[in-house]
Design a protein around this motif. Structure first.
Motif, short mmCIF file in Angstrom:
data_model
loop_
_atom_site.label_atom_id
_atom_site.label_comp_id
_atom_site.label_asym_id
_atom_site.label_seq_id
_atom_site.Cartn_x
_atom_site.Cartn_y
_atom_site.Cartn_z
N LEU A 55 31.08 8.28 32.59
CA LEU A 55 32.13 8.34 31.57
C LEU A 55 31.61 8.91 30.25
CD1 LEU A 55 35.11 7.71 31.18
CD2 LEU A 55 34.45 5.46 30.32
N SER A 56 30.38 8.55 29.87
CA SER A 56 29.84 9.02 28.58
C SER A 56 29.69 10.54 28.54
CB SER A 56 28.51 8.34 28.28
OG SER A 56 28.70 6.97 28.01
N PRO A 57 29.03 11.18 29.54
CA PRO A 57 28.99 12.64 29.51
C PRO A 57 30.37 13.27 29.63
CG PRO A 57 27.97 11.80 31.52
CD PRO A 57 28.18 10.64 30.61
N LEU A 58 31.27 12.64 30.40
CA LEU A 58 32.62 13.18 30.53
C LEU A 58 33.34 13.17 29.19
CD1 LEU A 58 34.82 14.25 32.42
CD2 LEU A 58 35.52 11.87 32.82
N ILE A 59 33.24 12.06 28.47
CA ILE A 59 33.85 11.97 27.14
C ILE A 59 33.29 13.06 26.22
CG2 ILE A 59 33.92 10.56 25.03
CD1 ILE A 59 34.12 8.09 26.84
N THR A 60 31.97 13.23 26.26
CA THR A 60 31.32 14.23 25.41
C THR A 60 31.84 15.63 25.71
OG1 THR A 60 29.32 12.86 25.36
CG2 THR A 60 29.08 15.17 24.70
N PHE A 61 31.91 15.97 26.99
CA PHE A 61 32.40 17.30 27.38
C PHE A 61 33.84 17.51 26.93
CE2 PHE A 61 29.30 16.89 31.11
CZ PHE A 61 28.31 17.57 30.42
N VAL A 62 34.70 16.52 27.16
CA VAL A 62 36.13 16.67 26.86
C VAL A 62 36.37 16.75 25.36
CG1 VAL A 62 38.37 15.54 26.98
CG2 VAL A 62 36.90 15.57 29.00
N VAL A 63 35.80 15.82 24.61
CA VAL A 63 36.05 15.77 23.16
C VAL A 63 35.50 17.01 22.47
CG1 VAL A 63 35.55 14.53 21.02
CG2 VAL A 63 36.14 13.26 23.10
N ILE A 64 34.24 17.34 22.75
CA ILE A 64 33.64 18.51 22.11
C ILE A 64 34.33 19.78 22.59
CG2 ILE A 64 31.52 19.87 21.92
CD1 ILE A 64 29.98 17.24 21.93
N GLY A 65 34.71 19.82 23.88
CA GLY A 65 35.41 20.99 24.41
C GLY A 65 36.74 21.23 23.71
N LYS A 87 31.78 19.95 14.15
CA LYS A 87 31.34 18.68 13.56
C LYS A 87 32.37 17.59 13.84
CE LYS A 87 28.87 15.92 10.95
NZ LYS A 87 28.56 16.18 9.54
N ASN A 88 33.65 17.93 13.79
CA ASN A 88 34.68 16.95 14.12
C ASN A 88 34.51 16.45 15.54
OD1 ASN A 88 35.62 18.97 12.08
ND2 ASN A 88 37.38 17.60 11.92
N GLY A 89 34.27 17.38 16.46
CA GLY A 89 34.07 16.99 17.85
C GLY A 89 32.87 16.08 18.02
N ALA A 90 31.79 16.39 17.30
CA ALA A 90 30.59 15.55 17.36
C ALA A 90 30.88 14.15 16.88
CB ALA A 90 29.47 16.19 16.53
N MET A 91 31.62 14.02 15.79
CA MET A 91 31.86 12.71 15.21
C MET A 91 32.82 11.87 16.07
SD MET A 91 29.74 12.95 12.90
CE MET A 91 29.91 11.23 12.46
N TYR A 92 33.84 12.50 16.65
CA TYR A 92 34.73 11.74 17.53
C TYR A 92 34.02 11.32 18.82
CZ TYR A 92 38.71 12.56 14.51
OH TYR A 92 39.57 12.55 13.42
N SER A 93 33.12 12.16 19.31
CA SER A 93 32.35 11.76 20.49
C SER A 93 31.39 10.63 20.13
CB SER A 93 31.59 12.96 21.08
OG SER A 93 30.61 13.45 20.17
N ILE A 94 30.82 10.67 18.92
CA ILE A 94 29.96 9.58 18.45
C ILE A 94 30.76 8.27 18.40
CG2 ILE A 94 28.97 8.66 16.30
CD1 ILE A 94 27.60 11.37 15.94
N PHE A 95 31.97 8.33 17.91
CA PHE A 95 32.82 7.14 17.85
C PHE A 95 33.09 6.58 19.25
CE2 PHE A 95 37.24 5.35 17.57
CZ PHE A 95 36.89 4.22 16.86
N GLY A 148 40.55 18.50 11.24
CA GLY A 148 40.82 18.96 12.60
C GLY A 148 42.08 18.39 13.19
N ILE A 149 42.43 17.16 12.82
CA ILE A 149 43.64 16.54 13.33
C ILE A 149 44.36 15.82 12.19
CG2 ILE A 149 42.74 16.25 15.67
CD1 ILE A 149 42.20 13.35 15.05
N ARG A 150 45.62 15.53 12.43
CA ARG A 150 46.44 14.88 11.41
C ARG A 150 45.89 13.48 11.09
NH1 ARG A 150 52.68 14.89 12.78
NH2 ARG A 150 52.17 17.12 12.70
N GLY A 151 45.87 13.15 9.83
CA GLY A 151 45.41 11.84 9.41
C GLY A 151 44.04 11.84 8.77
N GLU A 152 43.23 12.86 9.05
CA GLU A 152 41.88 12.89 8.48
C GLU A 152 41.92 13.02 6.96
OE1 GLU A 152 39.50 14.87 12.29
OE2 GLU A 152 39.87 16.06 10.48
N SER A 153 42.85 13.80 6.45
CA SER A 153 42.94 13.96 5.00
C SER A 153 43.34 12.65 4.33
CB SER A 153 43.95 15.06 4.64
OG SER A 153 45.23 14.73 5.16
#
Length: 320
Positions: A293-303, A266-274, A134-139
């Motif tokens: 902050l936690s729900p806000l992070i979840t909305f932004v990252v997954i969004g 799935k990428n969004g889920a994992m970054y929000s988990i982090f 999903g983003i640079r560096g994951e590979s």
């Protein structure tokens, strides 16, 4: 008149915070359970309609009330043994300062364990799991998968070092969190290895249902542990996770092929988990982070990753 208006502001703010927390919990549960929903849908396709309906009804009740309802209660009660299970559950409605103080005192142990679990989960995905990049560096990280165990071992050593200075039980909580990760990961890995055998085997539909329940229980742990980054209040966790579990069951039977098209969820889920894992660690050391902050992070990252997925779907549609 003005006084009457302002007297309603605190309850309205509190109500908004509750709704925001439940909505964040629901979204987090849904996204974390996408892999589980895919496995369920593929196995259910090999079963008779009668048993499909049985799983979706009674299996949902098991997943919602027994796993997602009982597990957070056990976690709070286990970290606060001086309370009864009922006191732990009703702490949200209790005016007893002793109950509030007991949960506040024990919460760092639960938070540091949960934060360690979630961060280990993220690094396992980053280093070892196949994914759509999903983003640079994951590979790059995926190509260095052998470093996963070194990274999490060093990370655990650092967490324990700082935790011991503050509270020996916090250090123990971090070790419990890492141990829980490897145990749960072992069960989950075994379940995924047997998924294809489960679809192709002559196993009875009842046996498949029981096996799916075990898989569901292992996948639900991520959402339950992550929920404590949103709130320590059991009723809110139960409501948010229950709504998310019900939505996942609906996705399983109606929209699973469409959901699979959004490859970066799935990428969004994992970054929000982090991010939630970091929030839990910071909170465990006594640094207060606002609950919104936690729900806000979840909305932004997954969004963000959802929009990236939508653009990818549109690009592929225009190509064909």
């Amino acid at each position: 008149m003005i006084f009457i208006f302002f007297s309603f502001i605190p309850p309205l703010v509190e109500l908004f915070a509750i709704i925001l927390t439940i909505t964040g919990l629901c979204m987090f549960e849904i996204i974390c359970s996408i892999d589980n929903a895919i496995i369920n849908a593929e196995v259910l396709s090999t079963m008779q309609p009668k048993y499909q309906r049985w799983f979706l009804l009674w299996g949902m009740l098991f997943a919602v009330f027994l796993v997602r309802g009982l597990l957070p209660l056990l976690l709070v009660w286990g970290s606060t043994p001086e309370l009864t299970p009922w006191e732990a559950f009703t702490a949200m409605f209790s005016d007893n300062p002793d109950i509030e103080e007991a949960i506040k005192a024990s919460s760092p142990i639960l938070l540091i364990g949960g934060g360690t679990f979630l961060i280990f989960l993220f690094f396992h995905w980053l280093f070892l799991e196949e994914k759509h990049y999903g983003i640079r560096g994951e590979s790059y990280f995926f190509s260095k998968g052998v470093w996963f165990y070194a990274v999490v071992s060093i990370l655990l050593m650092i967490i324990v070092w700082f935790a011991i200075e503050k509270n020996a039980m916090m250090a123990f909580g971090a070790v419990v969190g890492s141990t829980a990760f490897f145990i749960v990961h072992g069960f989950r890995q075994n379940a995924e290895l047997h998924e294809q055998k489960l679809k192709d085997s002559n196993m009875s539909d009842i046996s498949k249902i029981l096996y799916l329940e075990v898989i569901d229980a292992t996948f639900s742990i991520d959402g339950v542990i992550g929920a404590f980054a949103f709130t320590m209040l059991i009723p809110l966790i139960l409501i948010g996770n229950a709504l998310g579990a019900i939505a996942v069951r609906q996705i399983t039977v109606s929209n699973i092929d469409r959901i699979k098209k959004y490859k970066y969820l799935k990428n969004g889920a994992m970054y929000s988990i982090f991010c939630l894992g970091i929030v839990m660690l910071i909170n465990s050391f006594g640094y207060h982070i606002p609950e919104f902050l936690s729900p806000l992070i979840t909305f932004v990252v997954i969004g963000l990753f959802f929009m990236k997925s939508v653009r990818e779907v549109r690009k592929e549609s225009s190509f064909f």
